[in-house]
Scaffold this active site. Structure first.
Site, mmCIF file in Angstrom:
data_model
loop_
_atom_site.group_PDB
_atom_site.id
_atom_site.type_symbol
_atom_site.label_atom_id
_atom_site.label_comp_id
_atom_site.label_asym_id
_atom_site.label_seq_id
_atom_site.Cartn_x
_atom_site.Cartn_y
_atom_site.Cartn_z
ATOM 1 C CB THR A 166 -5.941 4.829 -1.776
ATOM 2 O OG1 THR A 166 -5.153 5.925 -1.299
ATOM 3 C CG2 THR A 166 -5.631 4.563 -3.241
ATOM 4 C CG ASN A 222 -2.545 6.187 4.218
ATOM 5 O OD1 ASN A 222 -1.992 5.163 4.582
ATOM 6 N ND2 ASN A 222 -1.913 7.351 4.140
ATOM 7 C CD GLU A 275 -1.514 5.357 -0.273
ATOM 8 O OE1 GLU A 275 -2.387 6.121 -0.738
ATOM 9 O OE2 GLU A 275 -0.291 5.504 -0.475
#
Length: 316
Positions: A212, A214, A260
């Site tokens: 992901t 962030n 995220e």
């Protein structure tokens, strides 16, 4: 489109213009009506259309600590205004000194001496000057002295969002805080967006097979309620379908609230240090914990599948 910060940025040879003034946070559909009328009148008169707004939000100066969650940073607002045909955006630094200008002084210093307003377009509840003492009636009265017209239009629309309440920035903030990003999109006329720089996190998503981005969001950003959402991750000029997690990651006893975004079906993305944006299309579920890692992975796979389906249906 020209962008100015402070009165001294306005070109010395600036001519007449049609002006609208307001915070315009989010540039929602009600704002779009007023800005559209401003552009329309400017085209009729053959002069530029100017939006005047403020930074920081006036409430933070008048009542420190009361800064509302912001729906869009100023550069994003300017982009949205440019799409509506605005020719220039003036961001006025809102200081204690500025807040103490009387309504008449505000009109002279901003509308008359610098922007040479030929017309001013506002909603019926517009207030200005020290202690918000000025209203559209005073604005029109001063216009007779300083040679500008005042046009007042109702900026309120309503729909299903918020149970039919009039569209407003306050309504959007409430919908976002409740996680109702679909309702927020109805009022905004587009998905709600948060922006920020991609930073390194715990990298648990990468270890689970779902890396992901962030996103370290900008100060005062209106962030949706904790949960999992479908939407898009904007980076490098591309809008990538995404499954988005907002919250503290309770599965791993997290304490820091994060945003995220997993770019669906994308491999090898390296976005660290980049400024990105995340658009929220629909809420999928609350944040929750699982009895096993297999249970978590099964749910994530379902989140991704549902996100993919929702985004494909939306863009079809």
């Amino acid at each position: 489109m020209q962008r100015w910060r402070g009165l001294t940025d306005i070109p010395e040879d600036w001519g007449r213009s049609v002006v609208t003034i307001g915070s315009y946070d989010g540039v929602h559909r009600g704002h779009q009506l007023i800005i559209g009328k401003t552009v329309e009148r400017a085209r009729e008169l053959g002069v530029p259309a100017v939006v005047v707004t403020f930074d920081p939000h006036p409430s933070e100066v008048v009542r420190p600590g009361s800064h509302p969650p912001l729906l869009a940073p100023h550069p994003r607002r300017a982009e949205l205004m440019a799409e509506l045909g605005v020719d220039a955006v003036l961001v006025l630094p809102f200081t204690t000194e500025f807040s103490q200008l009387s309504p008449a002084d505000f009109v002279v210093k901003v509308l008359v001496d610098r922007l040479h307003a030929k017309a001013v377009v506002e909603g019926p509840n517009f207030r200005f000057g020290h202690r918000a003492a000025g209203d559209v009636h005073l604005l029109a009265e001063l216009g007779r002295d300083y040679d500008y017209e005042v046009l007042v239009f109702n900026l309120y629309e309503s729909g299903e969002a918020g149970g039919g309440r009039p569209f407003s920035s306050t309504l959007v903030r409430g919908l976002i805080a409740d996680g109702d990003v679909a309702g927020a999109a109805e009022v905004l006329g587009r998905p709600h967006r948060v922006e920020g720089v991609v930073v390194r996190g715990a990298q648990r998503g990468r270890a689970l097979g779902y890396p992901t981005a962030n996103v370290e969001t900008l100060p005062h950003t209106a962030i949706p309620a904790d949960g999992v959402y479908a939407g898009w991750l904007h980076a490098d000029g591309e809008a990538m379908p995404a499954a988005i997690s907002v919250g503290t990651n309770p599965q791993f006893n997290g304490v820091e609230r994060t945003v995220e975004a997993y770019a669906i079906d994308r491999v090898g993305l390296d976005l660290y240090g980049q400024h990105v944006a995340v658009d929220f299309l629909a809420r999928l579920r609350d944040q929750r914990t699982f009895d096993s890692l297999d249970g978590l992975l099964e749910c994530i796979a379902d989140d991704v599948r549902r996100s993919r389906d929702l985004i494909q249906a939306h863009t079809a």
